[in-house]
Design a protein around this motif. Structure first.
Motif, PDB file in Angstrom:
ATOM      1  N   UNK A 157       0.854  -1.182   0.000  1.00  0.00           N
ATOM      2  CA  UNK A 157       0.000   0.000   0.000  1.00  0.00           C
ATOM      3  C   UNK A 157       0.892   1.234   0.000  1.00  0.00           C
ATOM      4  N   UNK A 158       0.432   2.241  -0.720  1.00  0.00           N
ATOM      5  CA  UNK A 158       1.167   3.492  -0.818  1.00  0.00           C
ATOM      6  C   UNK A 158       0.344   4.566  -0.146  1.00  0.00           C
ATOM      7  N   UNK A 159       0.943   5.280   0.801  1.00  0.00           N
ATOM      8  CA  UNK A 159       0.264   6.423   1.388  1.00  0.00           C
ATOM      9  C   UNK A 159       0.358   7.572   0.393  1.00  0.00           C
ATOM     10  N   UNK A 160      -0.797   7.904  -0.184  1.00  0.00           N
ATOM     11  CA  UNK A 160      -0.829   8.899  -1.248  1.00  0.00           C
ATOM     12  C   UNK A 160      -0.503  10.285  -0.711  1.00  0.00           C
ATOM     13  N   UNK A 161      -0.088  11.221  -1.581  1.00  0.00           N
ATOM     14  CA  UNK A 161       0.064  12.603  -1.111  1.00  0.00           C
ATOM     15  C   UNK A 161      -1.297  13.158  -0.700  1.00  0.00           C
ATOM     16  N   UNK A 162      -2.371  12.584  -1.259  1.00  0.00           N
ATOM     17  CA  UNK A 162      -3.716  12.963  -0.852  1.00  0.00           C
ATOM     18  C   UNK A 162      -4.112  12.182   0.390  1.00  0.00           C
ATOM     19  N   UNK A 163      -3.380  12.402   1.477  1.00  0.00           N
ATOM     20  CA  UNK A 163      -3.651  11.724   2.731  1.00  0.00           C
ATOM     21  C   UNK A 163      -3.340  12.724   3.822  1.00  0.00           C
ATOM     22  N   UNK A 164      -4.285  12.915   4.736  1.00  0.00           N
ATOM     23  CA  UNK A 164      -4.080  13.969   5.735  1.00  0.00           C
ATOM     24  C   UNK A 164      -2.906  13.653   6.661  1.00  0.00           C
ATOM     25  N   UNK A 165      -2.392  12.422   6.623  1.00  0.00           N
ATOM     26  CA  UNK A 165      -1.247  12.073   7.469  1.00  0.00           C
ATOM     27  C   UNK A 165       0.087  12.359   6.796  1.00  0.00           C
ATOM     28  N   UNK A 166       0.044  12.581   5.478  1.00  0.00           N
ATOM     29  CA  UNK A 166       1.322  12.610   4.773  1.00  0.00           C
ATOM     30  C   UNK A 166       2.031  13.944   4.970  1.00  0.00           C
ATOM     31  N   UNK A 167       3.322  13.869   5.187  1.00  0.00           N
ATOM     32  CA  UNK A 167       4.170  15.056   5.332  1.00  0.00           C
ATOM     33  C   UNK A 167       5.412  14.812   4.508  1.00  0.00           C
ATOM     34  N   UNK A 168       5.557  15.571   3.428  1.00  0.00           N
ATOM     35  CA  UNK A 168       6.671  15.344   2.516  1.00  0.00           C
ATOM     36  C   UNK A 168       7.488  16.622   2.436  1.00  0.00           C
ATOM     37  N   UNK A 169       8.788  16.455   2.503  1.00  0.00           N
ATOM     38  CA  UNK A 169       9.678  17.600   2.413  1.00  0.00           C
ATOM     39  C   UNK A 169       9.710  18.130   0.983  1.00  0.00           C
ATOM     40  N   UNK A 170       9.438  19.421   0.805  1.00  0.00           N
ATOM     41  CA  UNK A 170       9.404  19.997  -0.535  1.00  0.00           C
ATOM     42  C   UNK A 170      10.001  21.393  -0.501  1.00  0.00           C
ATOM     43  N   UNK A 171      10.384  21.903  -1.647  1.00  0.00           N
ATOM     44  CA  UNK A 171      10.995  23.231  -1.687  1.00  0.00           C
ATOM     45  C   UNK A 171      10.610  23.980  -2.946  1.00  0.00           C
ATOM     46  N   UNK A 172      10.813  25.300  -2.909  1.00  0.00           N
ATOM     47  CA  UNK A 172      10.616  26.120  -4.100  1.00  0.00           C
ATOM     48  C   UNK A 172      11.814  25.892  -5.011  1.00  0.00           C
ATOM     49  N   UNK A 173      11.547  25.732  -6.312  1.00  0.00           N
ATOM     50  CA  UNK A 173      12.650  25.435  -7.218  1.00  0.00           C
ATOM     51  C   UNK A 173      13.596  26.631  -7.347  1.00  0.00           C
TER      52      UNK A 173
END
Lengths: 275, 169
Positions: A157-173
């Motif tokens: 199972x993949x925890x989608x980015x559309x999941x209120x639990x998901x926290x992914x590190x991201x940045x402005x390009x």
């Protein structure tokens, strides 16, 4: 004593009800915390098998569209190979020539997609026996999809980015200010980038990519573009609405990225923390 | 008696499969899905002596739907709750006939049947979405989901109940 036993026997249905209710509540609250939904997930042989056999049939229906996507990707990769030297920054595998792979990539097919809940999970047809582990990143050609949550021998199972639990590190390009990617469960093509400091000066239309802070995703995987943003005065942070590149409602072929240096980095971090 | 058990087993499997393979993917207006598997609980034969068995089966059907849709235990919790309160709702909706233990849902007057369905489905959906979303700041979205999905579920249940009736021999 006899009275107590009689009381239990008289109300046995009520106590049975309470037991079943608390059992299901335990399952529910386990699924509310990250990586704890060990028992109830669709990556077991029964549910995985059912979804797989249904997907065998239903995947024929959008064969044409998916083929088109794959052809486009092939085109892009061919371009990349032919023009190598000018454009090496974009490639995921940085040191492929000298046998020191930083990332290993595996392909998989989505057999169950979900996007209408607040906690969405995607089921893919690769599992432990294909070398899939928890906490590997999942992407498509267009951008990120999620993070591997649970694995069985043949499915994950993949925890989608559309999941209120998901926290992914991201940045402005452009400016490399980084923040956390979350989802407010409202719209299925828009996620929120929070914790961007006030100096960042974001512009509508800017590209958001994954940051190199975590070992899950490599840097520079595309995520989406800025749709609008507002400044949170009390916290001194921007909250940015990001429009995803990926159409999360039509996923078929995905790639799983394994960072070969994860253990090394984790060890190093532990060492630093101990000092 | 025996054919009743077989009928319920078949109904159980069919409803779970229909729910997870078809009705979970309807996404009417983007977010509205009916939860028709609770028909199993609504239509389960009314007998007082096997209450525990009924509760367990309700838990089991919710559990299987949860298993397929990665929702933890929310369907199981909602199902067990409506299974437990079913006698009260039956008495409220059908009045004294229920006391004689002879009613069949598919033979009841349409008005009483709708009242029964609406109460059961509203409670089920409220527990379901309340547990799934589980935050007070999103209470509006809980209520919105509950209301719209309930309307959809009630409508579909009214359509499906005549189809599930046993053919008279």
């Amino acid at each position: 004593m006899q009275n107590i036993i009689a009381f239990f026997i008289r109300n046995r249905n009520f106590f049975f009800f309470l037991a079943l209710l608390s059992l299901s509540l335990v399952f529910t609250f386990q699924s509310h915390s990250y990586h704890r939904s060990k028992f109830i997930n669709s990556a077991n042989w029964l549910t995985g098998g059912v979804y797989e056999s249904v997907n065998n049939i239903s995947s024929y229906f959008d064969l044409k569209e998916q083929n088109q996507k794959l052809v486009e990707e092939n085109l892009r990769l061919r371009n990349l190979i032919l023009n190598q030297g000018e454009n090496t920054v974009d490639s995921l595998i940085k040191d492929s020539t000298n046998n020191l792979l930083n990332y290993r990539i595996k392909s998989a097919t989505v057999i169950k997609n979900s996007y209408n809940k607040t906690k969405n999970y995607i089921l893919i047809n690769k599992g432990k026996k294909d070398g899939i582990k928890q906490d590997l990143g999942v992407i498509t050609t267009n951008g990120i999809v999620g993070i591997i949550d649970n694995t069985s021998s043949g499915h994950s199972t993949v925890q989608s980015v559309l999941n209120s639990l998901s926290e992914i590190n991201a940045q402005l390009k452009n400016t490399s200010h980084f923040g956390t990617l979350e989802w407010d469960t409202k719209k299925r093509n828009i996620v929120q980038l929070t914790d961007i400091p006030d100096l960042a000066n974001p512009q509508v239309g800017d590209t958001i990519i994954t940051g190199g802070m975590s070992t899950i995703f490599p840097k520079n995987i595309p995520i989406g573009t800025i749709m609008d943003f507002k400044f949170d005065d009390s916290e001194n942070y921007y909250i940015i609405n990001v429009k995803l590149f990926n159409d999360m409602t039509s996923l078929e072929h995905v790639y799983i990225i394994e960072n070969m240096n994860t253990d090394e980095i984790k060890q190093l971090e532990n060492l630093t923390n101990e000092q | 008696m025996n054919s009743d058990i077989i009928l319920n087993i078949v109904r159980f499997i069919l409803l779970v499969l229909a729910q997870v393979l078809v009705f979970n993917h309807i996404d009417f207006l983007g977010f509205i899905n009916p939860y028709i598997y609770i028909l199993f609980i609504l239509l389960y034969p009314i007998k007082k002596e096997n209450r525990a068995q009924f509760l367990f089966l309700a838990f089991l059907i919710g559990f299987f739907v949860d298993l397929f849709s990665d929702t933890g235990g929310v369907n199981a919790a909602a199902s067990v709750c409506i299974a437990y309160i079913r006698p009260v709702v039956l008495k409220f909706a059908f009045g004294n006939i229920y006391e004689y233990q002879i009613i069949k849902i598919s033979n009841t007057p349409i008005g009483q049947r709708v009242v029964y369905l609406i109460i059961m489905i509203l409670i089920h959906h409220l527990i379901l979405f309340g547990l799934e979303i589980f935050s007070f700041s999103n209470i509006l979205s809980i209520l919105k989901n509950t209301l719209f999905s309930s309307v959809f579920t009630v409508f579909l249940c009214l359509l499906i109940i005549p189809l599930l009736r046993k053919a008279k021999s």
